[in-house]
Structures are given as structure tokens and as C-alpha cells.
Design a protein around this motif. Structure first.
Motif, short mmCIF file in Angstrom:
data_model
loop_
_atom_site.label_atom_id
_atom_site.label_comp_id
_atom_site.label_asym_id
_atom_site.label_seq_id
_atom_site.Cartn_x
_atom_site.Cartn_y
_atom_site.Cartn_z
N GLN A 120 55.78 -82.87 -17.57
CA GLN A 120 54.36 -82.85 -17.90
C GLN A 120 53.75 -81.52 -17.45
N LYS A 121 53.13 -80.80 -18.40
CA LYS A 121 52.57 -79.48 -18.10
C LYS A 121 51.08 -79.48 -18.45
N TYR A 163 51.61 -77.74 -23.49
CA TYR A 163 50.76 -78.04 -22.34
C TYR A 163 49.59 -78.94 -22.74
N TYR A 222 51.58 -84.08 -13.04
CA TYR A 222 52.03 -82.85 -13.69
C TYR A 222 53.09 -82.12 -12.87
N ASP A 223 54.13 -81.67 -13.57
CA ASP A 223 55.21 -80.92 -12.94
C ASP A 223 54.89 -79.43 -12.89
N GLU A 224 54.07 -78.98 -13.84
CA GLU A 224 53.75 -77.56 -13.94
C GLU A 224 52.27 -77.40 -14.29
N LYS A 279 52.04 -72.67 -11.40
CA LYS A 279 53.11 -71.78 -11.86
C LYS A 279 52.51 -70.44 -12.28
N LYS A 336 58.21 -69.81 -19.20
CA LYS A 336 59.32 -70.63 -19.69
C LYS A 336 60.61 -69.83 -19.77
#
Length: 170
Positions: A2-3, A32, A60-62, A85, A166
Motif C-alpha cells: 500500500q503506497k 499510489y 501504508y508501506d510507503e 520514502k 521504484k
């Protein structure tokens, strides 16, 4: 994975203005989710940072933070806790009267700063001071504080920025 991209608008701006919509399109292209908190009721930049930090970001991971003017200050202050990030800053309102923090802990894997030579709200020297202190890349454009005249270039820069996060070339 999840971004999320969070756009932080400036002092006299709105959460879903022209810049926000263009950045949202770019972010969605890269997968995103996109949020733009409404800070219009809060004029204190440090309380706006608190409002950002109060968001539930646990799913969210990012996270990537964008900030314009006062919103760039908000994103930078909050980055020390959020640890995004990426940090993408437009005409950042650094080193101005009434802004509590003058020393920052900009925390992100990638940080970019964009400013206009003809900015009469936040002097370009302030962005240079920040970038020099924290060894961040500064991109200067022949534009004013709002930077609307260079939105196509800024959208391209944001696309390259997200692709770089990415590990992709575009």
C-alpha cells in the motif's frame, strides 16, 4: 504493498487546487493512493504539522510527502516522525518569521526541492540555505511563488521522482 502520496497545501491555498490535481494524476499512474488534508482552518504551521502527524498512516508501506510553501515546511517537520520514502518540496517556507523550526531533520530516502527565481514570498536564498545545510538537490525555475507556470515541468519531475523511488527509469 500500500503506497500513499500526501499533498500539503500552502497557507492561502486549497487542498484540491490545480497543482494537487496534477500531482494526484501522476501518483495514481504509479499506483499510489493520494490524500490532501485540508489545513485552511489552521494558520499555525507547526499545528498543521501536528494535524498531518495525527493522520492514521498505519496501513501504508510507503509514503511520499509533497509540500508547497507552508505545506513544504509542514511536510519537512513531519518527515522526522513519518520517515517517508520521498519528500518533494515546492517553494518551501523555511526560515520565515513565525515559523518555529529553523533546524530540521528532513528524513526521507529521496528529497528534492524546487523554487522560483522570482518568488517574492519566500526568497530563493532560503531554499538554497536549506539545500546546502542538508545536501539536497535544488532545482530553480524562472517563475514566481505559486510555480503554476512550470507545472508541466514539475509534473515531469514528480514522475521521474516516483519512478526513481521504484528503481525504474522513464
Amino acid at each position: 504493498m500500500q503506497k500513499l502520496v500526501i499533498y500539503n497545501h500552502g497557507k492561502d491555498s486549497i487542498p484540491w487546487g490545480e497543482k494537487t490535481l496534477q500531482f494526484a494524476d501522476v501518483a495514481k499512474h504509479y499506483g499510489y493512493a493520494f490524500e490532501s488534508p485540508d489545513y485552511r482552518e489552521q494558520l499555525d504551521p507547526d499545528k498543521r504539522a501536528g494535524q498531518l502527524l495525527a493522520m492514521d498512516l498505519s496501513g501504508y508501506d510507503e509514503i511520499v510527502l509533497i509540500g508547497s510553501s507552508m505545506g513544504a515546511y509542514v511536510a519537512t517537520v513531519a518527515s522526522a516522525s513519518i520517515k517517508p520514502k520521498g519528500l518533494f518540496l515546492l517553494a518551501p517556507a523555511f526560515y520565515l518569521p513565525g515559523y518555529r523550526q529553523t533546524e530540521f531533520k528532513p528524513t526521507a530516502e529521496e528529497i528534492r526541492v524546487f523554487h522560483g527565481w522570482r518568488d517574492d514570498i519566500v526568497p530563493p536564498e532560503n531554499a538554497w540555505r536549506f539545500c546546502q545545510s542538508y545536501r539536497v538537490r535544488l532545482n530553480l525555475y524562472d517563475t514566481d511563488h505559486r510555480m503554476l507556470s512550470v507545472m508541466p515541468q514539475l509534473s515531469d519531475e514528480f514522475s521521474r521522482f516516483l519512478a526513481g523511488l521504484k528503481g525504474q527509469a522513464i
